[in-house]
Write an enzyme that holds these catalytic residues in place. Sequence first.
Site, mmCIF file in Angstrom:
data_model
loop_
_atom_site.group_PDB
_atom_site.id
_atom_site.type_symbol
_atom_site.label_atom_id
_atom_site.label_comp_id
_atom_site.label_asym_id
_atom_site.label_seq_id
_atom_site.Cartn_x
_atom_site.Cartn_y
_atom_site.Cartn_z
ATOM 1 N N HIS A 19 0.843 -1.198 -0.037
ATOM 2 C CA HIS A 19 0.083 0.006 0.137
ATOM 3 C C HIS A 19 0.895 1.278 -0.063
ATOM 4 O O HIS A 19 0.336 2.174 -0.294
ATOM 5 C CB HIS A 19 -0.951 0.021 1.352
ATOM 6 C CG HIS A 19 -2.189 -0.742 0.972
ATOM 7 N ND1 HIS A 19 -2.179 -2.121 0.893
ATOM 8 C CD2 HIS A 19 -3.478 -0.646 0.882
ATOM 9 C CE1 HIS A 19 -3.460 -2.603 0.645
ATOM 10 N NE2 HIS A 19 -4.081 -1.828 0.784
ATOM 11 N N HIS A 59 -8.069 0.885 -6.614
ATOM 12 C CA HIS A 59 -7.256 0.563 -5.563
ATOM 13 C C HIS A 59 -6.562 -0.781 -5.475
ATOM 14 O O HIS A 59 -5.381 -0.944 -5.252
ATOM 15 C CB HIS A 59 -8.128 0.916 -4.197
ATOM 16 C CG HIS A 59 -7.228 0.422 -2.925
ATOM 17 N ND1 HIS A 59 -6.349 1.495 -2.477
ATOM 18 C CD2 HIS A 59 -7.401 -0.669 -2.269
ATOM 19 C CE1 HIS A 59 -6.110 0.701 -1.086
ATOM 20 N NE2 HIS A 59 -6.757 -0.309 -1.132
HETATM 21 N N1 NAD Z 1 -12.027 0.973 6.426
HETATM 22 C C1 NAD Z 1 -11.072 0.167 5.983
HETATM 23 O O1 NAD Z 1 -10.320 -0.717 6.572
HETATM 24 C C2 NAD Z 1 -10.855 0.060 4.549
HETATM 25 C C3 NAD Z 1 -9.994 -1.161 3.944
HETATM 26 C C4 NAD Z 1 -9.739 -1.022 2.570
HETATM 27 C C5 NAD Z 1 -10.428 -0.139 1.820
HETATM 28 N N2 NAD Z 1 -11.263 0.861 2.290
HETATM 29 C C6 NAD Z 1 -11.823 1.836 1.473
HETATM 30 O O2 NAD Z 1 -12.596 0.975 0.739
HETATM 31 C C7 NAD Z 1 -12.943 1.816 -0.459
HETATM 32 C C8 NAD Z 1 -12.820 1.038 -1.810
HETATM 33 O O3 NAD Z 1 -14.034 -0.175 -1.388
HETATM 34 P P1 NAD Z 1 -14.706 -0.774 -2.809
HETATM 35 O O4 NAD Z 1 -13.455 -1.239 -3.678
HETATM 36 O O5 NAD Z 1 -15.605 -1.731 -2.385
HETATM 37 O O6 NAD Z 1 -15.116 0.333 -3.708
HETATM 38 P P2 NAD Z 1 -16.453 0.875 -3.952
HETATM 39 O O7 NAD Z 1 -17.527 0.895 -2.879
HETATM 40 O O8 NAD Z 1 -16.647 1.980 -4.512
HETATM 41 O O9 NAD Z 1 -17.429 -0.349 -4.868
HETATM 42 C C9 NAD Z 1 -16.765 -0.622 -6.200
HETATM 43 C C10 NAD Z 1 -17.856 -0.399 -7.328
HETATM 44 O O10 NAD Z 1 -18.636 -1.715 -7.179
HETATM 45 C C11 NAD Z 1 -19.876 -1.450 -6.905
HETATM 46 N N3 NAD Z 1 -20.609 -2.645 -6.367
HETATM 47 C C12 NAD Z 1 -20.383 -3.048 -5.066
HETATM 48 N N4 NAD Z 1 -20.991 -3.945 -4.792
HETATM 49 C C13 NAD Z 1 -21.468 -4.442 -5.980
HETATM 50 C C14 NAD Z 1 -22.356 -5.621 -6.079
HETATM 51 N N5 NAD Z 1 -22.736 -6.683 -5.296
HETATM 52 N N6 NAD Z 1 -23.008 -5.491 -7.256
HETATM 53 C C15 NAD Z 1 -22.668 -4.502 -8.467
HETATM 54 N N7 NAD Z 1 -22.076 -3.568 -8.103
HETATM 55 C C16 NAD Z 1 -21.408 -3.348 -6.892
HETATM 56 C C17 NAD Z 1 -19.941 -0.238 -6.395
HETATM 57 O O11 NAD Z 1 -21.203 0.617 -6.741
HETATM 58 C C18 NAD Z 1 -18.715 0.588 -7.057
HETATM 59 O O12 NAD Z 1 -19.026 1.127 -8.373
HETATM 60 C C19 NAD Z 1 -11.913 3.055 -0.508
HETATM 61 O O13 NAD Z 1 -12.515 4.124 -0.379
HETATM 62 C C20 NAD Z 1 -10.947 2.499 0.635
HETATM 63 O O14 NAD Z 1 -10.245 3.555 1.148
HETATM 64 C C21 NAD Z 1 -11.425 0.812 3.504
HETATM 65 ZN ZN ZN Z 2 -6.378 -1.798 0.552
#
Ligand code: NAD
Ligand code: ZN
Length: 357
Positions: A246, A262
């Site tokens: 990361h 990411h």
């Molecule tokens: N809190 C933590 O410990 C932690 C750890 C890792 C990442 N994050 C955060 O998580 C975020 C990334 O998460 P992500 O990759 O899930 O991104 P996201 O929430 O943007 O989801 C990715 C895409 O997939 C779509 N999507 C999600 N589930 C779906 C489903 N079942 N069916 C159809 N479409 C779906 C969403 O609408 C979006 O367009 C970043 O902001 C990152 O900073 C947080």
């Molecule tokens: Zn990560």
Amino acid sequence: MDERIEIGGDNPYPVVLGEGIDLAGALEGMIEGGPCALLTDSEVGAHHAGEVVRALERGGWRVVSVVEVPPGEHSKSLETYGRAAAALARDGLTRDGTLFALGGGVVGDLGGFLAATYMRGVGLVMLPTSLLAMVDSAVGGKTGIDLPEGKNLLGAFVRPRAVVADLAWLRTLPEREVSCGLAEVVKMGLLCGGGFLEDLALVGAARGGDMVAVRTLVARSVRFKASVVASDERERGRRAILNYGHTIGHGIEAACGYEIRHGEAVAVGMLAEADLSRERFGRDLLGLHRELVGLAGLPSRAPGVRVGDVLLAMRRDKKRTQKDVHRFVLLRDVGEPVWGVEVGEEEAGRAVERVVA
Ligand SMILES: NC(=O)c1ccc[n+]([C@@H]2O[C@H](COP(=O)([O-])OP(=O)(O)OC[C@H]3O[C@@H](n4cnc5c(N)ncnc54)[C@H](O)[C@@H]3O)[C@@H](O)[C@H]2O)c1
Ligand SMILES: [Zn+2]
């Protein structure tokens, strides 16, 4: 059969994992039904919100508000946070209420922060729908939103009352997002080693939608993340190992204006950091990394990104404390991460160069 993985600590909570989970049933006996709100994004909402609302209502919950935000990282903003909080207030979510966050990491991070701050805190249930959210962001209690000055600069540690991960939700997840979630799975397998490393052979099948493979890898990841977080919830030490890949990964994300996903940046970051690991500790894990990243359908390079931009972004990263060294998590071997390894600018630059040239 649903599986329950307990996340220990002061206010323990379960991660319920299964396919086609009866949501209200899974919460029964754990959380009393009452007033609640659902936060989701318009993509996930279109597929799954209706079914979740019906399941909650069948279980005696009163859904007072369904708040939909636009999909994507831009929704982790003060503006969207403000609009969502205002919607909860308008719809009358009370202090004894519960917020269900149905979506990927964006909705989970935003929803968690909202639940921590709305009326000084309401209950939170995480309903992760992306693979990344199931294996990573929904577990561990970090929540937050971004500022124009940087990612995750405003946030809170929040313990949800429960996490319910229904693998059936993944059926609508785009392929590219599946690969992104697998990047974190590969990361954790490399950090953990042992049986988890062996199970990484399932990455290809999981990518192809084999639900048994997906379930095995999700369960492994949740257990591993839970054990790391339990030992260091506030990231004063060991939890930092989860940042493997990361340091450079975030730098690449920022250097290309978040145009890369990411998980893709993390895959490239792990390759660069495996290279640094080899230089430091002599163990060559590059071939293994390449193989796993390939199985997951992830890129091993980020061509066209400028080394100087990556280093600049890394210097700005909030986790850095000293001026002219970067702190890395490196692998002495599979299952043997070392954190806080100081790497000079030049050496870091060389590792970045190899994955962007
Ligand atoms: N809190 C933590 O410990 C932690 C750890 C890792 C990442 N994050 C955060 O998580 C975020 C990334 O998460 P992500 O990759 O899930 O991104 P996201 O929430 O943007 O989801 C990715 C895409 O997939 C779509 N999507 C999600 N589930 C779906 C489903 N079942 N069916 C159809 N479409 C779906 C969403 O609408 C979006 O367009 C970043 O902001 C990152 O900073 C947080
Ligand atoms: Zn990560």
